[in-house]
Design a protein around this motif. Sequence first.
Motif, PDB file in Angstrom:
ATOM      1  N   TYR A   5       0.822  -1.215   0.000  1.00 37.80           N
ATOM      2  CA  TYR A   5       0.000   0.000   0.000  1.00 37.80           C
ATOM      3  C   TYR A   5       0.856   1.266   0.000  1.00 37.80           C
ATOM      4  O   TYR A   5       0.331   2.364   0.140  1.00 37.80           O
ATOM      5  CB  TYR A   5      -0.910   0.027   1.236  1.00 37.80           C
ATOM      6  CG  TYR A   5      -1.959  -1.059   1.271  1.00 37.80           C
ATOM      7  CD1 TYR A   5      -3.154  -0.917   0.568  1.00 37.80           C
ATOM      8  CD2 TYR A   5      -1.766  -2.220   2.004  1.00 37.80           C
ATOM      9  CE1 TYR A   5      -4.128  -1.908   0.600  1.00 37.80           C
ATOM     10  CE2 TYR A   5      -2.723  -3.215   2.042  1.00 37.80           C
ATOM     11  CZ  TYR A   5      -3.910  -3.062   1.339  1.00 37.80           C
ATOM     12  OH  TYR A   5      -4.868  -4.050   1.369  1.00 37.80           O
ATOM     13  N   PHE A  53      -7.911   1.341   4.285  1.00 31.45           N
ATOM     14  CA  PHE A  53      -7.988   1.359   2.819  1.00 31.45           C
ATOM     15  C   PHE A  53      -9.178   0.567   2.269  1.00 31.45           C
ATOM     16  O   PHE A  53      -9.543   0.727   1.115  1.00 31.45           O
ATOM     17  CB  PHE A  53      -6.683   0.829   2.219  1.00 31.45           C
ATOM     18  CG  PHE A  53      -5.510   1.738   2.422  1.00 31.45           C
ATOM     19  CD1 PHE A  53      -5.567   3.067   2.029  1.00 31.45           C
ATOM     20  CD2 PHE A  53      -4.342   1.287   3.027  1.00 31.45           C
ATOM     21  CE1 PHE A  53      -4.492   3.923   2.228  1.00 31.45           C
ATOM     22  CE2 PHE A  53      -3.262   2.139   3.221  1.00 31.45           C
ATOM     23  CZ  PHE A  53      -3.327   3.453   2.819  1.00 31.45           C
ATOM     24  N   ARG A  99       2.315   3.217  -1.967  1.00 29.50           N
ATOM     25  CA  ARG A  99       2.045   4.354  -2.865  1.00 29.50           C
ATOM     26  C   ARG A  99       0.950   5.266  -2.311  1.00 29.50           C
ATOM     27  O   ARG A  99       0.846   6.420  -2.701  1.00 29.50           O
ATOM     28  CB  ARG A  99       1.626   3.853  -4.247  1.00 29.50           C
ATOM     29  CG  ARG A  99       2.758   3.223  -5.038  1.00 29.50           C
ATOM     30  CD  ARG A  99       2.247   2.676  -6.353  1.00 29.50           C
ATOM     31  NE  ARG A  99       3.278   1.942  -7.056  1.00 29.50           N
ATOM     32  CZ  ARG A  99       4.181   2.486  -7.869  1.00 29.50           C
ATOM     33  NH1 ARG A  99       4.183   3.775  -8.059  1.00 29.50           N
ATOM     34  NH2 ARG A  99       5.080   1.736  -8.473  1.00 29.50           N
ATOM     35  N   ARG A 100       0.153   4.714  -1.409  1.00 31.04           N
ATOM     36  CA  ARG A 100      -0.961   5.497  -0.861  1.00 31.04           C
ATOM     37  C   ARG A 100      -0.627   6.075   0.514  1.00 31.04           C
ATOM     38  O   ARG A 100      -1.471   6.691   1.164  1.00 31.04           O
ATOM     39  CB  ARG A 100      -2.202   4.601  -0.764  1.00 31.04           C
ATOM     40  CG  ARG A 100      -2.656   4.126  -2.144  1.00 31.04           C
ATOM     41  CD  ARG A 100      -3.569   2.915  -2.065  1.00 31.04           C
ATOM     42  NE  ARG A 100      -4.894   3.249  -1.560  1.00 31.04           N
ATOM     43  CZ  ARG A 100      -5.872   2.358  -1.414  1.00 31.04           C
ATOM     44  NH1 ARG A 100      -5.669   1.097  -1.729  1.00 31.04           N
ATOM     45  NH2 ARG A 100      -7.042   2.731  -0.955  1.00 31.04           N
TER      46      ARG A 100
END
Length: 203
Positions: free
Chosen positions: A34, A98, A36-37
């Motif tokens: 995750y 998420f 990149r977020r």
Amino acid sequence: MTAAQEQTLQLQRRLQQDSIQLVGKTIYINPFLYWRRFDSNTDRWLREPGQLTEEQIVQNRGRFYPELAWDLLDEDARQIKDGAVEMFLKSLELISTFHPELTAGQMLEVERKMAITKKRSFERWVEKSFRRRFKLESRERRRFARDRFLLSWREWIGQDTTHQAIVPVLALIVLSGVMGWTFGTRQAACPTLVLPSEQTGIR
């Protein structure tokens, strides 16, 4: 099987270990997928052990390591396992952030698969993190000791009593050097006595 096909197969296997299919979606159980977020604060929170309270970790030990007798572990093993428990808790928190649509039952499925597949990799991650931290702390301690030594040396040099002690010592060193040089030049200036050949016995 070609090298490219084998590599693809390995990647698929790894992704199967790092994910679970729920509600027609692929849910990653590896928290680093995750990244990149993440913002920088979340990244630091995930990567640095010691962000959760000891109470939270102790309460959840049996949840992820029901088979362990914690009292029998040595200090190093206990710290690594505690770090892994922290990684489980952080990962579950990220997944629920998420994927807010997941129900409690689905989150339980995620947790079960994570407990089976991620235990060893979380422990390895925590071990590496502790080694990095130990190296950084050792480097910091050495730098601090060096700075303290230089500072104390500068302070000692700057004291009046040091100046009073150093001046006579320097004068003595200079005087010894001058006397040595003078003695050396006198020796060089003395003519060497050359005996006539009759007295040396050489014919």
